[in-house]
Design an enzyme around this catalytic site. Structure first.
Site, PDB file in Angstrom:
ATOM      1  N   THR A   1      -6.588   2.179  -4.857  1.00 45.43           N
ATOM      2  CA  THR A   1      -6.148   0.871  -4.945  1.00 45.43           C
ATOM      3  C   THR A   1      -6.810   0.065  -5.816  1.00 45.43           C
ATOM      4  O   THR A   1      -6.468  -0.780  -6.545  1.00 45.43           O
ATOM      5  CB  THR A   1      -6.406   0.282  -3.358  1.00 45.43           C
ATOM      6  OG1 THR A   1      -5.592   0.842  -2.482  1.00 45.43           O
ATOM      7  CG2 THR A   1      -6.317  -1.273  -3.501  1.00 45.43           C
TER       8      THR A   1
ATOM      9  N   ASP B   1       1.178   0.429  -5.031  1.00 46.19           N
ATOM     10  CA  ASP B   1      -0.205   0.611  -5.817  1.00 46.19           C
ATOM     11  C   ASP B   1      -0.167   2.026  -6.651  1.00 46.19           C
ATOM     12  O   ASP B   1      -0.763   2.152  -7.506  1.00 46.19           O
ATOM     13  CB  ASP B   1      -1.572   0.431  -5.123  1.00 46.19           C
ATOM     14  CG  ASP B   1      -1.702   1.146  -3.897  1.00 46.19           C
ATOM     15  OD1 ASP B   1      -0.659   1.357  -3.243  1.00 46.19           O
ATOM     16  OD2 ASP B   1      -2.861   0.801  -3.426  1.00 46.19           O
ATOM     17  N   HIS B   2       0.330   3.243  -5.644  1.00 44.75           N
ATOM     18  CA  HIS B   2       0.323   4.379  -5.923  1.00 44.75           C
ATOM     19  C   HIS B   2       1.166   5.220  -5.086  1.00 44.75           C
ATOM     20  O   HIS B   2       1.469   4.753  -4.242  1.00 44.75           O
ATOM     21  CB  HIS B   2      -1.227   4.942  -5.934  1.00 44.75           C
ATOM     22  CG  HIS B   2      -1.921   4.424  -4.803  1.00 44.75           C
ATOM     23  ND1 HIS B   2      -1.558   5.170  -3.797  1.00 44.75           N
ATOM     24  CD2 HIS B   2      -2.943   3.670  -4.801  1.00 44.75           C
ATOM     25  CE1 HIS B   2      -2.629   4.766  -2.881  1.00 44.75           C
ATOM     26  NE2 HIS B   2      -3.509   3.873  -3.350  1.00 44.75           N
TER      27      HIS B   2
ATOM     28  N   HIS C   1      -1.122   3.614   4.813  1.00 42.81           N
ATOM     29  CA  HIS C   1      -2.146   4.274   4.287  1.00 42.81           C
ATOM     30  C   HIS C   1      -2.019   5.607   4.929  1.00 42.81           C
ATOM     31  O   HIS C   1      -1.994   5.749   6.091  1.00 42.81           O
ATOM     32  CB  HIS C   1      -3.592   3.658   4.328  1.00 42.81           C
ATOM     33  CG  HIS C   1      -4.527   4.189   3.339  1.00 42.81           C
ATOM     34  ND1 HIS C   1      -5.059   5.536   3.646  1.00 42.81           N
ATOM     35  CD2 HIS C   1      -4.939   3.539   2.251  1.00 42.81           C
ATOM     36  CE1 HIS C   1      -5.766   5.484   2.591  1.00 42.81           C
ATOM     37  NE2 HIS C   1      -6.051   4.399   1.828  1.00 42.81           N
TER      38      HIS C   1
ATOM     39  N   GLU D   1       0.988  -1.197  -0.148  1.00 45.11           N
ATOM     40  CA  GLU D   1       0.215   0.021  -0.060  1.00 45.11           C
ATOM     41  C   GLU D   1       0.836   1.241  -0.036  1.00 45.11           C
ATOM     42  O   GLU D   1       1.751   1.540   0.716  1.00 45.11           O
ATOM     43  CB  GLU D   1      -0.952   0.049   1.460  1.00 45.11           C
ATOM     44  CG  GLU D   1      -1.808   1.037   1.349  1.00 45.11           C
ATOM     45  CD  GLU D   1      -2.843   1.565   0.206  1.00 45.11           C
ATOM     46  OE1 GLU D   1      -3.094   0.166  -0.499  1.00 45.11           O
ATOM     47  OE2 GLU D   1      -2.793   2.716  -0.376  1.00 45.11           O
TER      48      GLU D   1
HETATM   49  C1  GP9 Z   1      -9.238   0.090   1.234  1.00 43.69           C
HETATM   50  C2  GP9 Z   1      -7.712  -0.040   1.055  1.00 43.69           C
HETATM   51  C3  GP9 Z   1      -7.613   1.420   0.551  1.00 43.69           C
HETATM   52  O1  GP9 Z   1      -9.615  -1.408   1.489  1.00 43.69           O
HETATM   53  O2  GP9 Z   1      -7.497  -0.915  -0.152  1.00 43.69           O
HETATM   54  O3  GP9 Z   1      -7.867   1.802  -0.641  1.00 43.69           O
HETATM   55  P1  GP9 Z   1      -7.216   3.426  -1.266  1.00 43.69           P
HETATM   56  O4  GP9 Z   1      -7.599   4.411  -0.344  1.00 43.69           O
HETATM   57  O5  GP9 Z   1      -5.627   3.318  -1.231  1.00 43.69           O
HETATM   58  O6  GP9 Z   1      -7.534   3.338  -2.603  1.00 43.69           O
HETATM   59 MN    MN Z   2      -4.065   2.087  -2.117  1.00 44.52          MN
END
Ligand code: GP9
Ligand code: MN
Length: 709
Positions: free
Chosen positions: A309, A486-487, A426, A260
């Site tokens: 995500t 992911d980003h 996150h 993440e």
């Molecule tokens: C939530 C997690 C976060 O289940 O995958 O998603 P994001 O905020 O990074 O899109």
């Molecule tokens: Mn994410």
């Protein structure tokens, strides 16, 4: 009943209107607080919650105020009231089974989810449910028996209009507060929980209805002919695999680890504390990145937009982009046809697939989307022991997440395709501050940046523990482990504040730097291989699937995939951002300007040759994105037969009782079962060595070191 008298204001139409509004409000609040799990976190959110049923209820019921004839007016009002009550109550019952809300698609029956409810509906009712619906019988009786008298005189049109106008005002206030608390609520549509929490059931249903109508329009107009252009594009852009690498990981398990918000700049990064001491942020991930058995990429870019995500998941598992607005998962994930990685591997090579994530399955509409991706199993937060100590807003923390996943993972038939979505790293990166095991905070003027390194370090430790388990259980040798960020974790607006930590200055920070910051780590770890290393090819998330498929020995040419194998010598090395900007090995186009990668300067007057090239890149990027949009918005894969894949019936997928399903398969297969559990004849759970979050805080003894094989 004769002796019963209602207060006189109830004998006025407006009084009756007020009563019904109040009743619906009360029912909604009851449902919000005691039935739905909306994750209300602040006083402000409570306020919005209490406000949100008022506006839409007032609005809907006000329609009846325009009806002049008494009987018809009261009937209309009761009818609207009944509809709204039924909508709310159905959501309550549905939620008990699915932990989710009813979408227009569900209502129309296309989702096939409703059918599942039919059989089990009875046991979903509770005795107190009568309270929800009792007034639908009582109110008409009270009117009939004249306990509440009908007012013969119509409501003045001006008054009726005043009520409608007032409801619109309340709604605007509601929306304003909601957007302030959760920016981009309507454009990103994270999860249905959020929409209900902020806007209520009626507004959610209306909004969902409009969205559904819009997408259905485009889909209805699409035809198999639209595939011709798409197929031509795919053929044109196909990059043939590198012969030396094709199939080197054939029949191995695939273990995806979703890192993440991890950006490439963290790889090998050392944070210097106030004493001048350096702290490596992700030592374990760095070690994997540098191993010869890892195909690592240091010019790999994320390509997500608002679906974050979920966009990354779309890109990596379909080789298609997310949408330009909102999330493909939430908008189309529940209805489109896909030919995604889990499904391809199942149909081509007999893989079993499972996704693991410590957040609720309806976030980003994953439960519905995963069925259409072909995931056999989805272990969401309902499968984990999640409590206040080991979780935060986005779910279970990574260490307990990986550890608790093992009891399901060990029962998966091999080869399997699995995805572990970590989440602790996150935004707002505030969970591991003052951690006693302590990774230092950075010292900038921005709290978000300051916490980022410590949460990334926590993720690193969690991944290391998981790797140790994979080795101990023997799964490691049989698997390909793919890791990707992911980003971005630090958004563009915060980058200037981060600049000094990267050896740059706030003042000299440019859009060129912003573009370069969109790099995320991508690595395919193939234990036993020696010919990996760091590859400098420019690529993006859309390229991951063909790259992986070729390593697994699966020909990607017959699928509608828009990316190119990153290990192929034919790769074009043109990386499209979802915005239409792009990066190539020599130039970067970002925010309307072209930059020279080697100097970092803007190219203000490109010569004819360069201009022609830049125009060509821009066109190519636009073609790739619009091809993706055509496929997704038109749901074109439903027409595509070229891959020979059988179309998924989401009704065949049920993510309840996953463990029991796995165990059933094991016992059915008997000797032939290939799960680790069957192979070892015992559980691997105690091969997992972890320090829990609590132990981190020094309140518990660490777990004993397990016996390793
Ligand atoms: C939530 C997690 C976060 O289940 O995958 O998603 P994001 O905020 O990074 O899109
Ligand atoms: Mn994410």
């Amino acid at each position: 009943m004769k002796n019963l008298k209602s207060p006189t204001f109830l004998n006025k139409r407006l009084g009756f209107y007020a009563l019904l509004t109040f009743l619906l409000w009360a029912k909604s609040i009851f449902a919000y607080l005691f039935e739905f799990n909306l994750g209300i976190e602040s006083l402000r959110q409570y306020f919005i919650l209490f406000l949100n049923p008022i506006a839409t209820t007032m609005f809907l019921l006000s329609i009846a105020l325009y009806v002049r004839r008494p009987k018809a007016a009261y009937r209309t009002m009761l009818f609207i009231y009944a509809l709204a009550t039924i909508l709310l109550f159905s959501n309550v019952v549905y939620y008990r089974e699915f932990t989710d809300f009813i979408t227009v698609n569900t209502l129309l029956g296309t989702g096939k989810v409703a059918s599942g409810l039919g059989e089990s509906a009875i046991r979903l009712f509770r005795p107190y449910d009568l309270l929800f619906v009792l007034d639908l019988i009582v109110l008409p009786i009270l009117l009939w028996k004249k306990v509440i008298k009908r007012e013969e005189r119509p409501v003045r049109a001006r008054m009726a209009f005043a009520m409608t106008a007032l409801s619109v005002m309340v709604f605007s206030a509601n929306l304003f507060l909601a957007e302030a608390d959760r920016p981009e609520l309507l454009t990103r549509t994270f999860s249905r929980d959020y929409l209900i929490k902020y806007l209520g059931v009626n507004a959610f249903t209306a909004y969902d209805g409009i969205q559904t109508y819009k997408t259905n329009q485009v889909r209805a107009e699409a035809s198999p002919n639209d595939l011709t252009e798409v197929e031509a594009y795919v053929k044109d852009h196909y990059a043939a695999p590198n012969d030396d690498l094709y199939g080197i990981a054939k029949d191995k398990n695939v273990i995806y680890i979703h890192l993440e918000s991890l950006q490439q700049f963290l790889i090998d990064y050392k944070l210097t504390d106030e004493n001048g001491q350096e702290h490596e942020v992700t030592p374990f991930i760095n070690s994997i990145f540098h191993e010869n058995s890892t195909f690592s990429f240091d010019n790999f870019f994320h390509q997500v937009k608002a679906g974050k995500t979920s966009d990354a998941e779309t890109l990596l598992e379909n080789s298609l982009f997310g949408l330009n607005q909102g999330s493909l998962f939430t908008q189309l994930g529940g209805k489109n046809t896909f030919q995604a990685a889990p499904d391809i591997l199942k149909q081509e090579a007999g893989y079993t697939s499972a996704a693991f994530h410590g957040n609720s399955g309806n976030f980003w509409n994953r439960t519905e989307t995963y069925k259409r991706f072909g995931y056999d199993y989805f272990f969401d937060s309902s499968y984990y022991d999640v409590n206040e100590d080991n979780s935060f807003q986005y779910g279970l923390h990574d260490k307990p997440f990986f550890q608790q996943s093992v009891k399901y993972l060990e029962h998966l038939q091999q080869p399997f395709y699995s995805k572990f979505i970590a989440v602790s790293n996150h935004y707002p990166y505030s969970e591991f501050q003052n951690d006693e095991a302590g990774f230092p905070m950075a010292k900038t003027g921005d709290e978000t940046i300051n916490g980022y390194f410590a949460t990334a370090n926590y993720l690193d430790k969690a991944v290391e523990e998981f790797f140790n388990y994979l080795k101990a259980s023997g799964l490691y040798d049989n698997s390909v482990i793919v890791m990707y960020g992911d980003h971005y974790g630090i958004s563009t607006s915060r980058n200037p504040e981060l600049a000094p930590l990267l050896g740059k200055t706030k003042e000299s920070w440019t859009n060129f730097d912003n573009a370069q910051m969109q790099r995320v780590p991508y690595m395919i770890h193939v234990p036993g291989q020696e010919n990996g290393g760091i590859n400098h090819t420019y690529g993006g998330e859309v390229d991951a699937l063909p790259t992986l498929l070729h390593l697994l020995g699966i020909d990607s040419s017959k699928y509608i995939q828009l990316g190119q194998d990153l290990l192929s010598p034919e790769n074009d090395q043109l990386v499209a951002f979802r915005s239409g900007d792009y990066v190539t090995p020599d130039y970067t186009y970002y925010g309307g300007s072209l930059y020279d990668n080697h100097t970092g300067f803007m190219v203000t007057a490109p010569d004819e040759n360069l201009q022609a090239k830049a125009d060509g890149w821009k066109q190519a990027v636009s073609d790739q994105l619009s091809t993706s949009d055509d496929i997704n918005n038109g749901d074109l894969l439903r027409f595509y037969t070229g891959s020979g894949m059988e179309t998924i019936d989401p009704g065949d997928y049920d993510y309840k009782n996953g463990l029991q399903q796995l165990q059933k398969t094991e016992s059915k297969l008997g000797e032939k079962s290939t799960s680790v559990y069957s192979k070892l004849g015992t559980s691997t759970e105690d091969m997992y060595n972890t320090q829990t979050y609590k132990q981190y805080h020094g309140t518990e003894e660490p777990a004993p070191t397990p016996v390793q094989e």
